[in-house]
Design an enzyme around this catalytic site. Structure first.
Site, short mmCIF file in Angstrom:
data_model
loop_
_atom_site.label_atom_id
_atom_site.label_comp_id
_atom_site.label_asym_id
_atom_site.label_seq_id
_atom_site.Cartn_x
_atom_site.Cartn_y
_atom_site.Cartn_z
N TRP A 175 0.84 -1.21 0.00
CA TRP A 175 0.00 0.00 0.00
C TRP A 175 0.87 1.25 0.00
CZ3 TRP A 175 -3.63 2.11 -2.07
CH2 TRP A 175 -4.52 3.03 -1.51
N LYS A 180 -5.45 1.64 8.26
CA LYS A 180 -6.65 0.82 8.35
C LYS A 180 -6.53 -0.28 9.40
CE LYS A 180 -8.11 1.66 3.56
NZ LYS A 180 -8.69 1.09 2.34
N ALA A 237 -3.93 -2.03 -3.57
CA ALA A 237 -2.65 -1.64 -4.15
C ALA A 237 -2.42 -2.29 -5.51
CB ALA A 237 -1.53 -2.01 -3.18
N LYS A 240 -14.06 -3.27 8.52
CA LYS A 240 -14.25 -4.03 7.27
C LYS A 240 -13.25 -5.17 7.16
CE LYS A 240 -10.65 -2.00 4.94
NZ LYS A 240 -9.58 -2.61 4.14
N ASP A 289 -15.68 0.06 0.71
CA ASP A 289 -14.47 -0.57 1.22
C ASP A 289 -14.77 -1.94 1.82
OD1 ASP A 289 -11.77 -0.66 1.62
OD2 ASP A 289 -11.70 0.77 3.27
N VAL A 318 0.56 -9.32 6.66
CA VAL A 318 -0.21 -8.97 7.85
C VAL A 318 -1.68 -8.85 7.49
CG1 VAL A 318 -0.61 -7.22 9.62
CG2 VAL A 318 1.72 -7.79 8.94
N GLU A 348 -4.68 -7.25 8.92
CA GLU A 348 -4.99 -6.25 9.95
C GLU A 348 -6.18 -6.65 10.82
OE1 GLU A 348 -3.34 -3.74 10.91
OE2 GLU A 348 -2.38 -2.64 9.27
#
Length: 333
Positions: A15, A109, A143, A194, A247, A282, A284
Site C-alpha cells: 500500500w 486501516k 494496491a 471491514k 471498502d 499482515v 490487519e
C-alpha cells in the site's frame, strides 16, 4: 495551505508503494522511508520495489528514499503512514523528531495493538498531534489495482477541510478519483471493521458457504458497522458511501484481500499461526478484532455485534469455526 508542501510516505509495503506511485503522478518530490536498505538500493538501481507490486516503475529522481525515519519526518510537512498497525509503534520508537507540528495522514486501516486505539487517536494521545492535523486515507482501493492503473476511489478525511483538499489534490489522477470528508473517526473505524468482516467472509468461504450466505453476511455486516460507529462517534453520516460500504465490499469479496485470504485459511482448518506464516503478510483484521471486541463489551450490547463476536471467538478463544458459524447463521437475517 497555498504553499508547496513536502510529502513523505512512511512504509515499504504494497500500500505504501501504491501511494508513492499515486503521489508521483502530481508531485515533483516524494519522501519515502522504508527500513529495508536492500530494497532502497534496488529501487535506486532497478526503479521498482523488489518485494511489493514490483510492476510499478518509478522515476527515481522524484524519490527521497531513506532508511532513516527521522530524516524523512524532518523534511516533510505532510506524513502519510502506511505501516501495518502491528509494527507502527516499534517504528515510532526510533523517532526523535516531534510530530506535533506535522500533518499526519493514516493509510493504515488498523488498530494499534499496544494502545487499542485507532491510528488517529494514537497519534493524538501519544504524540500530541492536534486532531485538526490528523487525517485518514480510506476507500475501496487495493494496491494491486493501483499498480494496474484501474480506476479507483479514495476518501480523504480531515477535520480541516483545506488539509483534506490538499491531500486529495495530491492523490487525484487519471485512475484515482478523490473526495473529502470530515468524518475522520467514523471512516477510520469503518476501515478497521471491514477487515474483521472480510475475515468472516473468508471463514465462511473456507467452510463451504456459498454466495447466497455471503450476501446476507455482508448485508448484516454493514448494519453492524453502522451500529458500532454510531455508538463510538455519533454524527450524521451515510455508511452506504464508498468509504464505508464500498471498502467493506471490496475487502470482503476481492481476490486481493489478505484479510479474506486469512479467514479462508482459518475456515479450511489452519491455525492462526500457520495461516500467518503461509501468507507472509499482515492481516490487519486479526489485530483489530481483539480491540473491537473489547470496545463492544464497553459500549454496546453483545447481541448487537454477532459477527465481530464470532470472529473473536474463533481467533482468540480457539472455538471451532464450523460450530461458531452455525450459531452465527441463526443470528443473521
Amino acid at each position: 495551505m497555498d504553499k508547496i508542501v513536502k510529502v513523505a510516505v512512511i512504509g515499504g509495503g504494497s500500500w505504501a508503494t501504491a501511494i508513492v506511485k499515486i503521489l508521483c503522478e502530481n508531485l515533483d518530490y516524494v519522501g519515502w522511508y522504508m527500513r529495508n536498505t536492500a530494497a532502497i538500493e534496488h529501487i535506486k538501481r532497478e526503479k521498482h520495489n523488489p518485494n511489493y507490486i514490483s510492476s510499478v516503475e518509478f522515476e527515481t529522481e522524484k524519490l527521497g528514499l531513506t532508511s532513516n525515519i527521522n530524516e524523512a519526518v524532518a523534511e516533510a510537512d505532510i506524513l502519510v503512514f502506511a505501516i501495518p498497525s502491528a509494527f507502527l509503534e516499534s517504528e515510532l520508537k526510533n523517532l526523535n523528531v516531534p510530530l506535533k507540528n506535522k500533518i499526519v495522514f493514516s493509510a493504515i486501516k488498523g488498530i494499534v495493538p499496544e494502545t487499542g486505539l485507532i491510528v488517529g487517536e494514537h497519534f493524538h494521545n501519544l504524540y500530541e498531534v492536534p486532531f485538526e492535523n490528523i487525517g485518514v486515507i480510506t476507500g475501496p482501493c487495493h494496491a494491486e489495482e493501483v499498480a494496474l492503473e484501474r480506476l479507483s476511489y479514495l476518501t480523504i478525511a480531515c477535520w480541516d477541510s483545506e488539509k483534506a483538499k490538499t491531500v486529495a489534490k495530491a492523490m487525484s489522477c487519471e485512475y484515482i478519483k478523490t473526495k473529502t470528508s470530515d468524518d475522520i473517526i467514523g471512516s477510520e473505524y469503518a476501515a478497521v471493521l471491514k477487515n474483521i468482516y472480510a475475515i468472516a467472509a473468508g471463514i465462511a468461504h473456507g467452510l463451504g458457504y456459498g454466495d447466497n450466505f455471503q450476501s446476507v453476511l455482508m448485508s448484516c455486516a454493514i448494519r453492524e458497522m453502522r451500529r458500532f460507529i454510531k455508538r463510538v462517534h455519533k454524527i450524521k453520516r451515510d455508511v452506504n458511501n464508498s468509504a464505508y460500504l464500498g471498502d467493506l465490499l471490496v475487502t470482503g469479496y476481492s481476490v486481493f484481500s489478505r484479510n479474506r485470504m486469512f479467514g479462508n485459511m482459518i475456515g479450511k482448518g489452519y491455525t492462526v499461526k500457520s495461516a500467518m506464516m503461509e501468507m507472509n503478510m499482515v492481516a490487519e483484521g486479526y489485530y483489530a478484532v481483539k480491540s473491537a471486541h473489547l470496545i463492544t463489551t464497553k459500549f454496546t450490547r453483545k447481541s448487537k455485534t454477532p459477527i465481530i463476536n464470532a470472529v473473536y471467538e474463533i481467533l482468540y478463544e480457539g472455538k471451532d469455526a464450523k460450530t461458531t458459524f452455525k450459531k452465527l447463521t441463526d443470528k443473521l437475517d
